[in-house]
Design a protein around this motif. Structure first.
Motif, PDB file in Angstrom:
ATOM      1  N   TRP A  55       0.826  -1.205   0.000  1.00  0.00           N
ATOM      2  CA  TRP A  55       0.000   0.000   0.000  1.00  0.00           C
ATOM      3  C   TRP A  55       0.863   1.258   0.000  1.00  0.00           C
ATOM      4  N   VAL A  56       1.836   1.302   0.890  1.00  0.00           N
ATOM      5  CA  VAL A  56       2.708   2.480   0.984  1.00  0.00           C
ATOM      6  C   VAL A  56       3.594   2.591  -0.257  1.00  0.00           C
ATOM      7  N   LEU A  57       4.143   1.486  -0.725  1.00  0.00           N
ATOM      8  CA  LEU A  57       5.045   1.525  -1.882  1.00  0.00           C
ATOM      9  C   LEU A  57       4.311   1.993  -3.142  1.00  0.00           C
ATOM     10  N   LEU A  58       3.122   1.465  -3.409  1.00  0.00           N
ATOM     11  CA  LEU A  58       2.380   1.901  -4.582  1.00  0.00           C
ATOM     12  C   LEU A  58       1.957   3.364  -4.454  1.00  0.00           C
ATOM     13  N   SER A  59       1.594   3.791  -3.258  1.00  0.00           N
ATOM     14  CA  SER A  59       1.230   5.191  -3.049  1.00  0.00           C
ATOM     15  C   SER A  59       2.408   6.113  -3.303  1.00  0.00           C
ATOM     16  N   VAL A  60       3.592   5.728  -2.869  1.00  0.00           N
ATOM     17  CA  VAL A  60       4.788   6.552  -3.085  1.00  0.00           C
ATOM     18  C   VAL A  60       5.144   6.598  -4.570  1.00  0.00           C
ATOM     19  N   VAL A  61       5.071   5.464  -5.243  1.00  0.00           N
ATOM     20  CA  VAL A  61       5.394   5.439  -6.672  1.00  0.00           C
ATOM     21  C   VAL A  61       4.423   6.311  -7.456  1.00  0.00           C
ATOM     22  N   CYS A  62       3.144   6.231  -7.142  1.00  0.00           N
ATOM     23  CA  CYS A  62       2.160   7.073  -7.833  1.00  0.00           C
ATOM     24  C   CYS A  62       2.349   8.540  -7.477  1.00  0.00           C
ATOM     25  N   ALA A  63       2.726   8.832  -6.243  1.00  0.00           N
ATOM     26  CA  ALA A  63       2.943  10.219  -5.821  1.00  0.00           C
ATOM     27  C   ALA A  63       4.152  10.818  -6.524  1.00  0.00           C
ATOM     28  N   ILE A  64       5.122  10.006  -6.902  1.00  0.00           N
ATOM     29  CA  ILE A  64       6.280  10.508  -7.651  1.00  0.00           C
ATOM     30  C   ILE A  64       5.818  11.066  -8.998  1.00  0.00           C
ATOM     31  N   PHE A  65       4.859  10.410  -9.628  1.00  0.00           N
ATOM     32  CA  PHE A  65       4.348  10.912 -10.905  1.00  0.00           C
ATOM     33  C   PHE A  65       3.632  12.256 -10.720  1.00  0.00           C
ATOM     34  N   VAL A  66       2.882  12.400  -9.633  1.00  0.00           N
ATOM     35  CA  VAL A  66       2.239  13.688  -9.356  1.00  0.00           C
ATOM     36  C   VAL A  66       3.313  14.738  -9.072  1.00  0.00           C
ATOM     37  N   GLY A  67       4.360  14.344  -8.356  1.00  0.00           N
ATOM     38  CA  GLY A  67       5.460  15.269  -8.095  1.00  0.00           C
ATOM     39  C   GLY A  67       6.138  15.733  -9.366  1.00  0.00           C
ATOM     40  N   LEU A  68       6.324  14.839 -10.312  1.00  0.00           N
ATOM     41  CA  LEU A  68       6.907  15.235 -11.587  1.00  0.00           C
ATOM     42  C   LEU A  68       6.001  16.184 -12.366  1.00  0.00           C
ATOM     43  N   MET A  69       4.708  16.008 -12.212  1.00  0.00           N
ATOM     44  CA  MET A  69       3.781  16.930 -12.845  1.00  0.00           C
ATOM     45  C   MET A  69       3.899  18.330 -12.230  1.00  0.00           C
ATOM     46  N   GLY A  70       4.153  18.390 -10.918  1.00  0.00           N
ATOM     47  CA  GLY A  70       4.271  19.685 -10.236  1.00  0.00           C
ATOM     48  C   GLY A  70       5.483  20.433 -10.676  1.00  0.00           C
TER      49      GLY A  70
END
Length: 91
Positions: free
Chosen positions: A76-91
């Motif tokens: 759960w935490v690992l997939l959330s972090v990986v997906c959050a990296i994509f949002v971070g790259l969008m920022g």
């Protein structure tokens, strides 16, 4: 936007974006959630914009992917972090 308020806006954006999905399903809340994320990242250096968007994405995905705790909390935490990296790259 002042730094403290910008970080709070990033956290709030993740929560508000989460409310647009099930179980609440308030689709209209996606617009203010995106606006908060934009307000937190606009006219910022790349690193700060990435970190604020990452925080907003992490809050969003940690709340959204709670169903994955059936598999395990680490997944759960690992997939959330990986997906959050994509949002971070969008920022």
């Amino acid at each position: 936007m002042r730094p403290v308020w910008a970080w709070l806006a990033a956290v709030a954006s993740g929560f508000v974006l989460w409310t647009s999905f099930a179980p609440l399903g308030w689709g209209w809340s996606a617009v203010p959630g995106c606006m908060l994320l934009i307000a937190a990242t606009i006219r910022q250096p790349l690193v700060i914009a990435f970190l604020r968007a990452f925080v907003g994405g992490a809050v969003f995905f940690l709340l959204l992917l709670t169903w994955l705790m059936v598999v395990g909390q680490d997944a759960w935490v690992l997939l959330s972090v990986v997906c959050a990296i994509f949002v971070g790259l969008m920022g």
